[in-house]
Design a protein around this motif. Sequence first.
Motif, PDB file in Angstrom:
ATOM      1  N   LYS A 306      25.894  -1.124 -18.669  1.00  0.00           N
ATOM      2  CA  LYS A 306      24.497  -1.391 -19.029  1.00  0.00           C
ATOM      3  C   LYS A 306      24.358  -2.736 -19.728  1.00  0.00           C
ATOM      4  O   LYS A 306      23.361  -3.445 -19.538  1.00  0.00           O
ATOM      5  N   THR A 307      25.346  -3.090 -20.545  1.00  0.00           N
ATOM      6  CA  THR A 307      25.249  -4.325 -21.316  1.00  0.00           C
ATOM      7  C   THR A 307      25.701  -5.551 -20.531  1.00  0.00           C
ATOM      8  O   THR A 307      25.208  -6.660 -20.763  1.00  0.00           O
ATOM      9  N   GLY A 308      26.650  -5.380 -19.592  1.00  0.00           N
ATOM     10  CA  GLY A 308      27.245  -6.537 -18.939  1.00  0.00           C
ATOM     11  C   GLY A 308      26.891  -6.752 -17.485  1.00  0.00           C
ATOM     12  O   GLY A 308      26.837  -7.896 -17.011  1.00  0.00           O
ATOM     13  N   LEU A 309      26.626  -5.673 -16.747  1.00  0.00           N
ATOM     14  CA  LEU A 309      26.419  -5.815 -15.306  1.00  0.00           C
ATOM     15  C   LEU A 309      25.195  -6.672 -14.956  1.00  0.00           C
ATOM     16  O   LEU A 309      25.255  -7.470 -14.011  1.00  0.00           O
ATOM     17  N   PRO A 310      24.061  -6.577 -15.671  1.00  0.00           N
ATOM     18  CA  PRO A 310      22.915  -7.435 -15.314  1.00  0.00           C
ATOM     19  C   PRO A 310      23.202  -8.936 -15.441  1.00  0.00           C
ATOM     20  O   PRO A 310      22.521  -9.744 -14.818  1.00  0.00           O
ATOM     21  N   PHE A 311      24.194  -9.296 -16.250  1.00  0.00           N
ATOM     22  CA  PHE A 311      24.539 -10.709 -16.386  1.00  0.00           C
ATOM     23  C   PHE A 311      25.149 -11.270 -15.109  1.00  0.00           C
ATOM     24  O   PHE A 311      24.912 -12.432 -14.752  1.00  0.00           O
ATOM     25  N   VAL A 312      25.929 -10.452 -14.388  1.00  0.00           N
ATOM     26  CA  VAL A 312      26.773 -10.945 -13.298  1.00  0.00           C
ATOM     27  C   VAL A 312      25.965 -11.518 -12.123  1.00  0.00           C
ATOM     28  O   VAL A 312      26.211 -12.660 -11.705  1.00  0.00           O
ATOM     29  N   PRO A 313      25.002 -10.784 -11.536  1.00  0.00           N
ATOM     30  CA  PRO A 313      24.281 -11.370 -10.389  1.00  0.00           C
ATOM     31  C   PRO A 313      23.476 -12.602 -10.755  1.00  0.00           C
ATOM     32  O   PRO A 313      23.377 -13.539  -9.957  1.00  0.00           O
ATOM     33  N   VAL A 314      22.887 -12.619 -11.949  1.00  0.00           N
ATOM     34  CA  VAL A 314      22.100 -13.790 -12.361  1.00  0.00           C
ATOM     35  C   VAL A 314      23.008 -15.005 -12.508  1.00  0.00           C
ATOM     36  O   VAL A 314      22.711 -16.097 -12.015  1.00  0.00           O
ATOM     37  N   MET A 315      24.154 -14.819 -13.183  1.00  0.00           N
ATOM     38  CA  MET A 315      25.068 -15.933 -13.383  1.00  0.00           C
ATOM     39  C   MET A 315      25.648 -16.425 -12.067  1.00  0.00           C
ATOM     40  O   MET A 315      25.779 -17.629 -11.839  1.00  0.00           O
ATOM     41  N   SER A 316      25.994 -15.501 -11.174  1.00  0.00           N
ATOM     42  CA  SER A 316      26.566 -15.912  -9.887  1.00  0.00           C
ATOM     43  C   SER A 316      25.521 -16.644  -9.034  1.00  0.00           C
ATOM     44  O   SER A 316      25.857 -17.570  -8.290  1.00  0.00           O
ATOM     45  N   TRP A 317      24.246 -16.259  -9.157  1.00  0.00           N
ATOM     46  CA  TRP A 317      23.186 -16.974  -8.450  1.00  0.00           C
ATOM     47  C   TRP A 317      23.044 -18.388  -9.013  1.00  0.00           C
ATOM     48  O   TRP A 317      22.848 -19.351  -8.257  1.00  0.00           O
ATOM     49  N   VAL A 318      23.180 -18.524 -10.318  1.00  0.00           N
ATOM     50  CA  VAL A 318      23.131 -19.852 -10.944  1.00  0.00           C
ATOM     51  C   VAL A 318      24.308 -20.711 -10.478  1.00  0.00           C
ATOM     52  O   VAL A 318      24.152 -21.908 -10.209  1.00  0.00           O
ATOM     53  N   ILE A 319      25.482 -20.097 -10.371  1.00  0.00           N
ATOM     54  CA  ILE A 319      26.658 -20.823  -9.865  1.00  0.00           C
ATOM     55  C   ILE A 319      26.397 -21.309  -8.448  1.00  0.00           C
ATOM     56  O   ILE A 319      26.657 -22.469  -8.108  1.00  0.00           O
ATOM     57  N   GLY A 320      25.879 -20.412  -7.594  1.00  0.00           N
ATOM     58  CA  GLY A 320      25.571 -20.798  -6.225  1.00  0.00           C
ATOM     59  C   GLY A 320      24.565 -21.934  -6.165  1.00  0.00           C
ATOM     60  O   GLY A 320      24.722 -22.884  -5.378  1.00  0.00           O
ATOM     61  N   LEU A 321      23.531 -21.858  -6.997  1.00  0.00           N
ATOM     62  CA  LEU A 321      22.501 -22.905  -7.019  1.00  0.00           C
ATOM     63  C   LEU A 321      23.097 -24.243  -7.444  1.00  0.00           C
ATOM     64  O   LEU A 321      22.831 -25.288  -6.817  1.00  0.00           O
ATOM     65  N   TYR A 322      23.902 -24.218  -8.501  1.00  0.00           N
ATOM     66  CA  TYR A 322      24.508 -25.454  -8.996  1.00  0.00           C
ATOM     67  C   TYR A 322      25.425 -26.085  -7.944  1.00  0.00           C
ATOM     68  O   TYR A 322      25.339 -27.287  -7.664  1.00  0.00           O
ATOM     69  N   MET A 323      26.309 -25.275  -7.366  1.00  0.00           N
ATOM     70  CA  MET A 323      27.263 -25.803  -6.385  1.00  0.00           C
ATOM     71  C   MET A 323      26.522 -26.304  -5.141  1.00  0.00           C
ATOM     72  O   MET A 323      26.888 -27.329  -4.554  1.00  0.00           O
ATOM     73  N   TYR A 324      25.487 -25.596  -4.738  1.00  0.00           N
ATOM     74  CA  TYR A 324      24.722 -25.982  -3.546  1.00  0.00           C
ATOM     75  C   TYR A 324      23.991 -27.309  -3.775  1.00  0.00           C
ATOM     76  O   TYR A 324      24.076 -28.230  -2.951  1.00  0.00           O
ATOM     77  N   LEU A 325      23.288 -27.423  -4.899  1.00  0.00           N
ATOM     78  CA  LEU A 325      22.516 -28.633  -5.158  1.00  0.00           C
ATOM     79  C   LEU A 325      23.417 -29.844  -5.390  1.00  0.00           C
ATOM     80  O   LEU A 325      23.084 -30.969  -4.995  1.00  0.00           O
TER      81      LEU A 325
END
Length: 565
Positions: A306-325
């Motif tokens: 409950k405390t950690g799982l919501p962080f993972v998809p958001v952070m991985s989407w940010v990683i994808g956005l950064y690497m893509y741009l």
Amino acid sequence: MHNHSPTDRAYSPLLSGEIEDRRWSWKSKPGYKPVLFIIAGLLFTFAIMLPPPQGMLDLVKKEKPAGYELPAGTRSITDAVNRKLRPEAFNTRTGQSTKMQATEDGGHSQIKPLLTPYQVAQMAKVTVCILFLAAFLWGTESLPLGATDILVGVLLYIFAILPINDISKAYMTDAVFFIFGILAVAVGVAKTGLDKRIGLILLSRIKSAKAFAFIFLPLLAMSAGFLSEHALVALLIPVLMGVYKVTCKMYGVKKDRALAIFLIMGICFAANHGGPGSPAAGGRNAIMVGYLADYGSPITFLEWMKTGLPFVPVMSWVIGLYMYLRLKPRFQVEGVNPGQVVRNEVANMPRFRGREAIMAVILALLVIAWVVIGEHAGLGGPTLYAVMAMFLFRIINWEDVQNGVAFDVVGLYAAACAMGVALKFTGGALWLASSFVSVLPDFLTRGDGLVIGVSLLTGTMTNFMSDGATVAALGPIFLPMATLSNVSVWKVGLICSFSSSFANFLVVGTPNNAICFGMAKDPETGERLLDVMDFVKYGLPITILAWLVLWFWTVLGYWRFLPWK
């Protein structure tokens, strides 16, 4: 006069006339930058000649320091060091150098005196200096990576920081065997063509760089919260190297580093940040679960998620956005379609049978072993079993291992493990942690500020030490601070564990980085496609983004709606 065969002449540069120019040169090149090496050596020499800081001296004398696991019968770090390095003198509790002991042949030998707190503090300071020297040499490649790997062991021995047998053990940890083994398994997977079939399963629906960044990377990060992130990375890299090479050929491009970095470092960073997803993500989380239980605030698997799982998809989407741009505009190829590439490659392959089928069975059993017995047998043991099975079934030979395994990268992680052992033993790691805590501004030592301060310190240190060692060292320091600051122990403990996943900007930060660096080679030429500074160049911004997401999305975001002990 000796007679030499044609074979001798073919392999001897002295006989064939191809003699390398061996004159001294100040010209810098990767693996040989004499000016930088001399500067680093002078600074290192100056640093070790200075007296140890007073805070370090106080630490080694302090009784039962928080964050240091004292052996039985010891009260301080000085006692612990003497117990290992001066066992005879420590047992007699004497500092007299004239104390004699009987030898096996009936003679007598002198017992070395106990080390003083000043000498132990000096040892801790030298260990910290070796850490920064090694990090500098690895980062600049002033020496070949393998040479720096050896230098760490040499310095630990010269300065008598650990006994020689302990240095050897520190170099040969389970993580080191795992990295060597998984690099060798990857050779077998690629040689049999199994990597292409695995790629078909995982990447068949990923048809563009955008889909790779915004669909595949988040799915990988979520998986890494429950499965071995190292195994996922090791399985995917041979597939992605094939995608890279075929894509380059399709567009008539000889080399495209931007594409290689996008594919390889993208999955590396995504897998790193799957750690907060669940307690099963790695040893660092298990350590923190134990600390919280010992502190009287046990946490369940579901509560952690409950405390950690919501962080993972958001952070991985940010990683994808950064690497893509950052990287997509620099592609030399017009586009990348991983799904189409692996489908075409598999279509041209022979039927699934023979050695490829055997390799698939070995790989499946290896994954099962990691899941079922990994907690007890480690990751290295089962991986070496798989390597031995590949030899027995003639899937690989020793030449394949020599050509396909980056031994300098294996040594790099081994040296990092040895540094971690030395830093923990001498108290250098604890001093670094305490020093960071002492310079935190007041607003970062109370309330949500404490949580942010903990994340900054942990995220920094985990790049220099293994994630497990970082949590083990910092947990006992931060949990009491939570109580004193009237902050939930869960918040502080979890943020410490979460931030230990942010090992992005040094190759030695995590096995994922070392595996990516070692395996990112052109499949045909063997040319290395990543360099050490790529991790600083791309990993440091990712770490900063991870802190921002952790603070604003997690700590100041959905955590405010969760119940806390």
